[in-house]
Structure formats: structure tokens, C-alpha cells
Scaffold this motif. Structure first.
Motif, short mmCIF file in Angstrom:
data_model
loop_
_atom_site.label_atom_id
_atom_site.label_comp_id
_atom_site.label_asym_id
_atom_site.label_seq_id
_atom_site.Cartn_x
_atom_site.Cartn_y
_atom_site.Cartn_z
N SER A 45 1.28 -16.90 13.94
CA SER A 45 1.01 -17.09 12.51
C SER A 45 -0.07 -16.12 12.03
N ALA A 46 -1.10 -15.91 12.84
CA ALA A 46 -2.16 -14.98 12.47
C ALA A 46 -1.62 -13.55 12.38
N VAL A 47 -0.78 -13.17 13.33
CA VAL A 47 -0.19 -11.83 13.31
C VAL A 47 0.73 -11.67 12.10
N ARG A 48 1.53 -12.70 11.81
CA ARG A 48 2.43 -12.64 10.65
C ARG A 48 1.66 -12.51 9.34
N CYS A 49 0.58 -13.28 9.19
CA CYS A 49 -0.23 -13.20 7.96
C CYS A 49 -0.81 -11.81 7.79
N SER A 50 -1.35 -11.25 8.87
CA SER A 50 -1.93 -9.92 8.80
C SER A 50 -0.88 -8.87 8.49
N ALA A 51 0.28 -8.97 9.13
CA ALA A 51 1.36 -8.00 8.87
C ALA A 51 1.89 -8.14 7.45
N LEU A 52 1.99 -9.37 6.95
CA LEU A 52 2.45 -9.58 5.58
C LEU A 52 1.47 -9.00 4.58
N LEU A 53 0.17 -9.20 4.83
CA LEU A 53 -0.84 -8.62 3.93
C LEU A 53 -0.73 -7.10 3.93
N LEU A 54 -0.61 -6.50 5.11
CA LEU A 54 -0.48 -5.04 5.19
C LEU A 54 0.76 -4.56 4.45
N ALA A 55 1.89 -5.23 4.67
CA ALA A 55 3.13 -4.82 4.00
C ALA A 55 3.01 -4.94 2.48
N ILE A 60 2.63 -2.44 -2.78
CA ILE A 60 2.02 -2.34 -4.11
C ILE A 60 1.45 -0.95 -4.34
N ASP A 61 0.79 -0.42 -3.33
CA ASP A 61 0.22 0.93 -3.45
C ASP A 61 1.32 1.98 -3.62
N HIS A 62 2.41 1.81 -2.88
CA HIS A 62 3.53 2.75 -2.98
C HIS A 62 4.18 2.66 -4.37
N ALA A 63 4.36 1.44 -4.87
CA ALA A 63 4.97 1.25 -6.20
C ALA A 63 4.10 1.84 -7.30
N ALA A 64 2.78 1.79 -7.10
CA ALA A 64 1.87 2.35 -8.10
C ALA A 64 1.74 3.86 -7.96
N GLY A 65 2.28 4.42 -6.88
CA GLY A 65 2.22 5.87 -6.66
C GLY A 65 0.86 6.34 -6.19
N THR A 66 0.07 5.45 -5.63
CA THR A 66 -1.28 5.82 -5.18
C THR A 66 -1.44 5.76 -3.67
N LEU A 67 -0.33 5.69 -2.94
CA LEU A 67 -0.39 5.58 -1.49
C LEU A 67 -0.76 6.93 -0.88
N THR A 68 -1.88 6.95 -0.18
CA THR A 68 -2.35 8.17 0.50
C THR A 68 -2.75 7.78 1.93
N GLY A 69 -2.98 8.78 2.74
CA GLY A 69 -3.38 8.53 4.13
C GLY A 69 -4.64 7.68 4.25
N PRO A 70 -5.71 8.03 3.53
CA PRO A 70 -6.92 7.21 3.62
C PRO A 70 -6.70 5.77 3.15
N ARG A 71 -5.83 5.57 2.15
CA ARG A 71 -5.57 4.21 1.67
C ARG A 71 -4.76 3.42 2.70
N VAL A 72 -3.85 4.10 3.42
CA VAL A 72 -3.11 3.43 4.49
C VAL A 72 -4.09 2.96 5.57
#
Length: 196
Positions: A45-55, A60-72
Motif C-alpha cells: 500500500s505504501a509503495v502504491r501510494c508513492s507510485a500513484l503520487l509520482l504518476a 499534471i506536469d506533462h499536461a501543463a507542458g512544464t515537465l523538465t528533468g529537474p522537475r522529474v
């Protein structure tokens, strides 16, 4: 004469023992060790929550067009931090001891030489066990309710500490946990028998 099954065994609890003097604790560890049966599920459950938050953050960052290496890297670090916070301690109880193993190491307390058992209220309730050598362990009381075998092993040793005279503080906290465990066991029996 037919043998009747002990209802405690059906719930995964040790068979009932008549009250009497505390069992002798030897230097050798007992082969009977009770473990948290839900630890692997809690870790998943802890791993799923963390992975879901990351995804979600990456999406959201990708949809906003602001996804960069440092933000990843930032979002990955945030998800890793959440995993560290949610990582469940692995609890085991044997004859005369209780240990919790987390990411930062293992803590162990002698349950047959307890000095105090306190219940700390707050955002998350914690049961604090302290032994005669000053060792201290904190566990979630819900863990004991969900794992009756852990509770009964701890309760037996706490009674031995009380008989020995070392347990000076903690009767109320132990009684509260005992009532919760008994209530949960009764609910389980009613559910299994179809009386709920």
C-alpha cells in the motif's frame, strides 16, 4: 469422546492457558515468534501510494507542458519521501521480547521486564513500551488488534512483568488494548458464525 476445537485456534490465537506463574524465560530464544501478518500488505500500500503520487505529479506536469528533468527529480524525491513516511515497521514478538524493524534500524524491548506501557494520543495513537534497561519501542495499538497472536504474546509477558513487580505504569493502557482485541475477536466469531 469427540475432541472439540478451541475457538481461539480458529482465530489464529494460541490455545488458552490457565492462569498461573509466569513461564520461565531462558537465554535461548523461543522458536515461537509472532509476526505482523499484514506487514507485506501495508508495504504494498505504501509503495502504491508513492507510485500513484509520482504518476499524478508527472501527468499534471506533462499536461501543463512544464515537465523538465529537474522537475522529474523533484517529484521522484517527493514520492520517495512519502514512501519513507508510510514505510511500515516490521513487528515481531517472541517470548520475552518485542522488536520493530524499520528503515532506520531495529529497536528491541524486553517485554518480560517492562517498566511502563503508555498510550500516546495524537494524530496517530502510539503504544510506548519501556523496559528495565531503558530500551523503548513505539507501536500502533491497531497492529495488536489486527494481529491477536502478537497481542497475546505481549500480554503474557506484560503479566509476567507485573508479577515480577517491574511494571509500575501501564495497566490502563494494556486494559484498553485488551478490550479492543477482545471486541475484534468477538466480531470475527459472530461474522464467521453468521450472527452479525
Amino acid at each position: 469422546m469427540e475432541r472439540r476445537d478451541d475457538p481461539r485456534e480458529a482465530l489464529g490465537l494460541p490455545p488458552h492457558r490457565a492462569p498461573g506463574p509466569a513461564p520461565h524465560t531462558s537465554a535461548e530464544p523461543s522458536p515461537e515468534v509472532a509476526h505482523d501478518l499484514h506487514w507485506a500488505r501495508d508495504l504494498r500500500s505504501a509503495v502504491r501510494c508513492s507510485a500513484l503520487l509520482l504518476a499524478l505529479l508527472l501527468l499534471i506536469d506533462h499536461a501543463a507542458g512544464t515537465l523538465t528533468g529537474p522537475r522529474v527529480l523533484l517529484w521522484t524525491g517527493l514520492a520517495a519521501l512519502l514512501l519513507l513516511v508510510l514505510y511500515p515497521a516490521r513487528v515481531a514478538v517472541g517470548e520475552g521480547w518485542l522488536s520493530t524493524r524499520g528503515l532506520l534500524g531495529t529497536r528491541r524491548v524486553r517485554t518480560d521486564h517492562l517498566v511502563s506501557v503508555r498510550c500516546l494520543d495524537g494524530v496517530g495513537q502510539r503504544l510506548v513500551l519501556r523496559d528495565t534497561s531503558g530500551a523503548r519501542v513505539e507501536i500502533d495499538p491497531r497492529l495488536l488488534v489486527a494481529n491477536p497472536a502478537l497481542w497475546h504474546r505481549l500480554d503474557d509477558d506484560a503479566r509476567a512483568s507485573a508479577l515480577r513487580g517491574s511494571l509500575v505504569c501501564g495497566a490502563t493502557a494494556l486494559r484498553r488494548v485488551s478490550e479492543r482485541v477482545d471486541d475484534e475477536a468477538a466480531r470475527a466469531v459472530f461474522k464467521v458464525s453468521g450472527l452479525d
